[in-house]
Write an enzyme that holds these catalytic residues in place. Structure first.
Site, short mmCIF file in Angstrom:
data_model
loop_
_atom_site.label_atom_id
_atom_site.label_comp_id
_atom_site.label_asym_id
_atom_site.label_seq_id
_atom_site.Cartn_x
_atom_site.Cartn_y
_atom_site.Cartn_z
N ASP A 67 0.81 -1.22 0.00
CA ASP A 67 0.00 0.00 0.00
C ASP A 67 0.84 1.27 0.00
O ASP A 67 0.30 2.38 0.03
CB ASP A 67 -0.88 0.04 1.27
CG ASP A 67 -2.28 -0.53 1.03
OD1 ASP A 67 -2.72 -0.59 -0.13
OD2 ASP A 67 -2.93 -0.90 2.03
N ARG A 101 0.45 -1.54 7.46
CA ARG A 101 1.07 -0.41 6.76
C ARG A 101 2.21 0.22 7.56
O ARG A 101 2.80 1.21 7.10
CB ARG A 101 0.02 0.66 6.43
CG ARG A 101 -0.97 0.23 5.35
CD ARG A 101 -1.70 1.41 4.74
NE ARG A 101 -0.80 2.23 3.92
CZ ARG A 101 -1.18 3.31 3.24
NH1 ARG A 101 -2.43 3.71 3.28
NH2 ARG A 101 -0.31 4.01 2.53
N ARG A 150 -9.27 6.28 10.77
CA ARG A 150 -7.81 6.16 10.74
C ARG A 150 -7.10 7.05 11.76
O ARG A 150 -6.16 6.61 12.41
CB ARG A 150 -7.28 6.46 9.32
CG ARG A 150 -7.82 5.50 8.25
CD ARG A 150 -7.34 4.08 8.48
NE ARG A 150 -7.88 3.13 7.52
CZ ARG A 150 -7.31 2.79 6.37
NH1 ARG A 150 -6.18 3.35 6.01
NH2 ARG A 150 -7.87 1.89 5.60
N HIS A 179 -10.75 8.04 4.75
CA HIS A 179 -9.82 9.18 4.86
C HIS A 179 -10.58 10.42 4.40
O HIS A 179 -11.38 10.35 3.46
CB HIS A 179 -8.61 9.03 3.92
CG HIS A 179 -7.54 8.12 4.42
ND1 HIS A 179 -7.02 7.11 3.63
CD2 HIS A 179 -6.86 8.09 5.58
CE1 HIS A 179 -6.06 6.49 4.31
NE2 HIS A 179 -5.94 7.06 5.50
N CYS A 274 -4.63 10.07 -3.21
CA CYS A 274 -3.93 9.09 -2.38
C CYS A 274 -2.54 8.78 -2.93
O CYS A 274 -1.64 8.43 -2.19
CB CYS A 274 -4.71 7.79 -2.28
SG CYS A 274 -6.38 7.99 -1.68
N1 ARG Z 1 -5.21 0.58 0.92
C1 ARG Z 1 -4.90 1.86 1.46
C2 ARG Z 1 -5.41 1.95 2.89
O1 ARG Z 1 -6.47 1.43 3.16
C3 ARG Z 1 -5.50 2.94 0.61
C4 ARG Z 1 -5.07 4.30 1.02
C5 ARG Z 1 -5.80 5.36 0.30
N2 ARG Z 1 -5.19 6.60 0.56
C6 ARG Z 1 -5.85 7.74 0.82
N3 ARG Z 1 -5.14 8.80 1.02
N4 ARG Z 1 -7.14 7.77 0.96
O2 ARG Z 1 -4.77 2.53 3.73
#
Ligand code: ARG
Length: 306
Positions: A67, A101, A150, A179, A274
């Site tokens: 990611d 991550r 998040r 996000h 992203c």
């Molecule tokens: N797979 C990543 C996650 O879930 C995607 C991130 C997308 N990034 C963003 N800035 N919205 O963290």
């Protein structure tokens, strides 16, 4: 007035991009991106940004971090003109919600440090506040930060103190807009794309009150096209897709829409914003300096006393 930031980006090269796990509703490890197509789409995005006059710096990926290509989440870069001399660049590293991550951060931190950034953090290795930079954008002189899926509310305090700015929290409740950058896109000093359905009603009202001319999009538009996950270079909006109604409003405001297909990256739950991390947000320009910092907490939920 046109946004002054958005002319310098960090992007992570896509060779390691895969869907190895599911940490958002878009991801399904049974549906893998096509590596060649993903690379071609990513290259096209880089070329588009460069052709618009933006600088793109490329950060290497890591094999264990599929990611990492979503560079927006590595950290929040802020230029600090009040720091004299060469070291005017700073970055608050993300502290990823999901352990899958977390290896991205030390690699990114080394890259940013070797490129002249002073780095800091609000939490790390699972200890302390989580913060993912895709939740943070300057608007109206403040740093608007989405909390919930998040980013932790505690991060607001750290960001305010570290940067010396007003940090304004809004609560994200929609699981698919995990996000803020999936629901909010600053367009210029007065305008932004906003998807109120991503937020708790009181937070949606607070965000709409902050934006003099919001371009309100529906949940369906936000999730179905990821059109809020766009980047703005001057008067050009680089978008993964653009519903006709949204295009009409953008053009009426004098923006030019440029579409770049990054569909392979939608399989991981991210789009153009992203994939790109702006490095030119500047303290004292987009962000008003407030010595010591100040937090405006997300407004209380309806039906609860503050
Ligand atoms: N797979 C990543 C996650 O879930 C995607 C991130 C997308 N990034 C963003 N800035 N919205 O963290």
């Amino acid at each position: 007035m046109t946004l002054e930031w958005g002319r310098h980006y960090a992007m992570v090269e896509p060779s390691q991009f895969r869907v190895d796990y599911a940490i958002n509703p878009f991801m399904d490890p049974a549906v893998q991106p096509d590596p060649q197509l993903a690379t071609a789409q990513w290259q096209h995005l880089v070329e588009t940004l460069r052709s618009l006059g933006s600088t793109v710096d490329v950060v290497p990926g890591r094999a264990d971090s599929p990611d990492m290509v979503y560079a927006m989440n590595l950290g929040l870069a802020i230029l600090r003109p009040e720091w004299e001399g060469a070291g005017r660049r700073s970055m608050v590293m993300s502290h990823m919600r999901f352990p899958q991550r977390r290896n991205e951060t030390p690699s990114a931190q080394r890259w940013f440090e070797t490129h002249g950034f002073a780095t800091s953090y609000v939490g790390r290795e699972g200890v302390g506040a989580h913060f993912e930079a895709g939740d943070a954008f300057p608007f109206g002189g403040d740093l608007v930060v989405g909390v919930g899926p998040r980013t932790d509310e505690l991060a607001l305090k750290h960001l305010a103190a570290d940067l010396g700015v007003t940090v304004r929290g809004v609560k994200i409740t929609h699981p698919g807009m995990y996000h803020l950058d999936l629901a909010f896109c600053p367009l210029d000093e007065r305008r932004a794309i906003v998807c109120p359905d991503a937020l708790e009603p009181t937070s949606a009202a607070a965000l709409l009150a902050l934006v003099p001319e919001p371009l309100v999009i529906t949940e369906e538009e936000a999730i179905g096209t990821l059109c809020a996950n766009s980047v703005v270079v001057g008067r050009t909006v680089v978008m993964p897709a653009c519903p006709p109604r949204v295009r009409e409003q953008l053009e009426a405001w004098g923006f030019e829409v440029v579409l770049v297909d990054v569909s392979e990256f939608h399989l991981g739950g991210g789009s153009i914003r992203c994939l790109t991390n702006p490095l030119d947000i500047t303290l004292g320009r987009e962000l008003e300096a407030v010595p010591g910092g100040r937090v405006v907490a997300p407004p209380a939920e309806e039906g609860f006393a503050a």
